[in-house]
Enzyme design. Structure first.
Site, PDB file in Angstrom:
ATOM      1  N   ASP A   1     -27.588 -87.101  32.716  1.00 32.59           N
ATOM      2  CA  ASP A   1     -28.371 -86.621  31.568  1.00 32.59           C
ATOM      3  C   ASP A   1     -28.892 -85.195  31.778  1.00 32.59           C
ATOM      4  O   ASP A   1     -29.074 -84.435  30.834  1.00 32.59           O
ATOM      5  CB  ASP A   1     -29.586 -87.525  31.295  1.00 32.59           C
ATOM      6  CG  ASP A   1     -29.298 -88.996  31.495  1.00 32.59           C
ATOM      7  OD1 ASP A   1     -28.421 -89.322  32.316  1.00 32.59           O
ATOM      8  OD2 ASP A   1     -29.959 -89.824  30.866  1.00 32.59           O
TER       9      ASP A   1
ATOM     10  N   ASP B   1     -36.195 -84.424  32.279  1.00 35.22           N
ATOM     11  CA  ASP B   1     -35.893 -84.470  30.843  1.00 35.22           C
ATOM     12  C   ASP B   1     -36.797 -83.557  30.014  1.00 35.22           C
ATOM     13  O   ASP B   1     -36.782 -83.642  28.777  1.00 35.22           O
ATOM     14  CB  ASP B   1     -35.970 -85.908  30.325  1.00 35.22           C
ATOM     15  CG  ASP B   1     -34.670 -86.668  30.577  1.00 35.22           C
ATOM     16  OD1 ASP B   1     -33.629 -86.020  30.768  1.00 35.22           O
ATOM     17  OD2 ASP B   1     -34.702 -87.915  30.574  1.00 35.22           O
TER      18      ASP B   1
HETATM   19  N1  GLY Z   1     -32.069 -89.714  29.271  1.00 36.65           N
HETATM   20  C1  GLY Z   1     -31.911 -91.096  29.280  1.00 36.65           C
HETATM   21  C2  GLY Z   1     -30.940 -91.679  28.308  1.00 36.65           C
HETATM   22  O1  GLY Z   1     -29.986 -91.091  27.856  1.00 36.65           O
HETATM   23  O2  GLY Z   1     -31.142 -92.824  27.992  1.00 36.65           O
END
Ligand code: GLY
Length: 364
Positions: A144, A87
């Site tokens: 994600d 992320d």
């Molecule tokens: N990246 C984690 C979420 O969307 O909660």
């Protein structure tokens, strides 16, 4: 709401939050006050991203000054014990990369490239996926990541080194074959054998189960695949984004908003996720630009979704109420952050409003 009105309301709220942050990294808010998270947590780029958007929209130095130090704070996570993972795109695109694009700051560029190198290093060529989380999840990939690919595509353009784009494209290809089902629905997690690369199974993750359709993941797929089309111009990615968008739009509740999982049992009793809606609005606007033949359809769908968000999820207008949107759901299976404001919901809501006002600057 007219431009002046929304800009003024959101601007005042953001100034209030900035003045009352006290070192917080905004994550989610219950009763109007943002709870803080660690700087290495995946959401830490969204508040600074909002500051940069507000700077981009208004030109006010106040927002630039408030946003300026965030990429340095996030970079510092690399040289201490941390839980940074795939992320970093969510963290460094709305901080370092946008800062570089808006101001030309070379240190911000360097930080963006540092994060891109870290993300590229998580690629597993056996299964053609970017490893998602840390600890024992060696073979896990999640939807994600589709949104984090923009960091790699940006790095490829910025350095002229196509390896970043090769990795992003290979992962995106895996999203097409392993995450997006024939009906357009999307699973959150896929586990692979990290040695041989074979798919083992789909897992529920933050969704209901491995066969369900977590609405935020569905929204990440729309926006992430539309962005991948923008960078690659490969039709299969555009088609994937459109399929995911079709499923999203066909499965909204009567309110015109998404339940947290489109396949949760007893859906009408389950909470909504306003963040999924806000992300999807941005994805639909990206699709409107991508597909000129269906541009009006996607623009109208985005406008309708945004209207429903404003009707059902607008937070109280008092400037001391820190969130912009109510009714976000972070992690329903764990019973965490249910029916709250979420900083990423607020970020994508602001991005959507800015895009509709013609701010055509791409952060993701
Ligand atoms: N990246 C984690 C979420 O969307 O909660």
């Amino acid at each position: 709401m007219g431009k002046q009105e929304w800009m003024c309301g959101i601007r005042k709220k953001m100034e209030y939050l900035q003045e009352h942050l006290d070192g917080r990294v905004p994550w989610y808010a219950e009763n109007g006050r943002y709870i803080s998270c660690r700087e290495d947590f995946w959401v830490s780029g969204f508040w600074p991203g909002m500051l940069w958007i507000m700077y981009g929209m208004t030109g006010l130095e106040y927002f630039k000054d408030a946003a300026w130090q965030w990429d340095m704070r996030l970079e510092a996570c690399f040289v201490r014990d941390n839980n940074l993972h795939h992320d970093v795109g969510f963290q460094f695109l709305p901080t370092a990369v946008i800062k570089y694009k808006l101001t030309g700051d070379e240190q911000a560029r360097r930080r963006g490239l540092l994060a891109a190198g870290f993300l590229a290093g998580r690629f597993n060529p056996a299964g053609n996926f970017i490893r998602a989380w840390n600890q024992d999840k060696t073979g896990w990939a999640i939807i994600d990541s589709a949104m984090n690919l923009s960091l790699l595509f940006w790095a490829a353009e910025e350095t002229g080194d196509p390896r970043f784009a090769h990795i992003a494209r290979a992962h995106a290809q895996t999203v097409l074959t392993e995450f997006i089902r024939p009906d357009g629905s999307v699973c959150h997690v896929v586990s692979f054998d990290p040695f041989g690369g074979k798919k083992i199974e789909a897992l529920g993750g933050q969704g209901y189960d491995g066969n369900s359709a977590w609405s935020r993941g569905q929204a990440w797929a729309i926006y992430g695949m539309a962005n991948t089309w923008r960078y690659t111009k490969e039709r299969s990615f555009l088609e994937a984004a459109e399929k995911a968008a079709g499923y999203f739009l066909e499965n909204l509740e009567k309110s015109g908003l998404p339940c947290w999982d489109f396949r949760a049992p007893d859906r009408e009793r389950e909470p909504l996720d306003s963040s999924a809606a806000a992300i999807a609005v941005c994805g639909l606007l990206e699709l409107a630009e991508a597909d000129s033949a269906k541009g009006n359809f996607y623009r109208e769908a985005a406008g309708k979704l945004l209207g429903n968000l404003e009707l059902h999820c607008a937070a109280p207008k008092e400037i001391s109420w820190e969130g912009l949107l109510l009714h976000g759901t972070g992690h329903r299976p764990a019973g965490e952050q249910v029916d709250v404001s979420l900083i990423y919901g607020d970020y994508f809501y602001l991005e959507a409003l800015a895009r509709l006002e013609g701010w055509d600057f791409k952060i993701f």
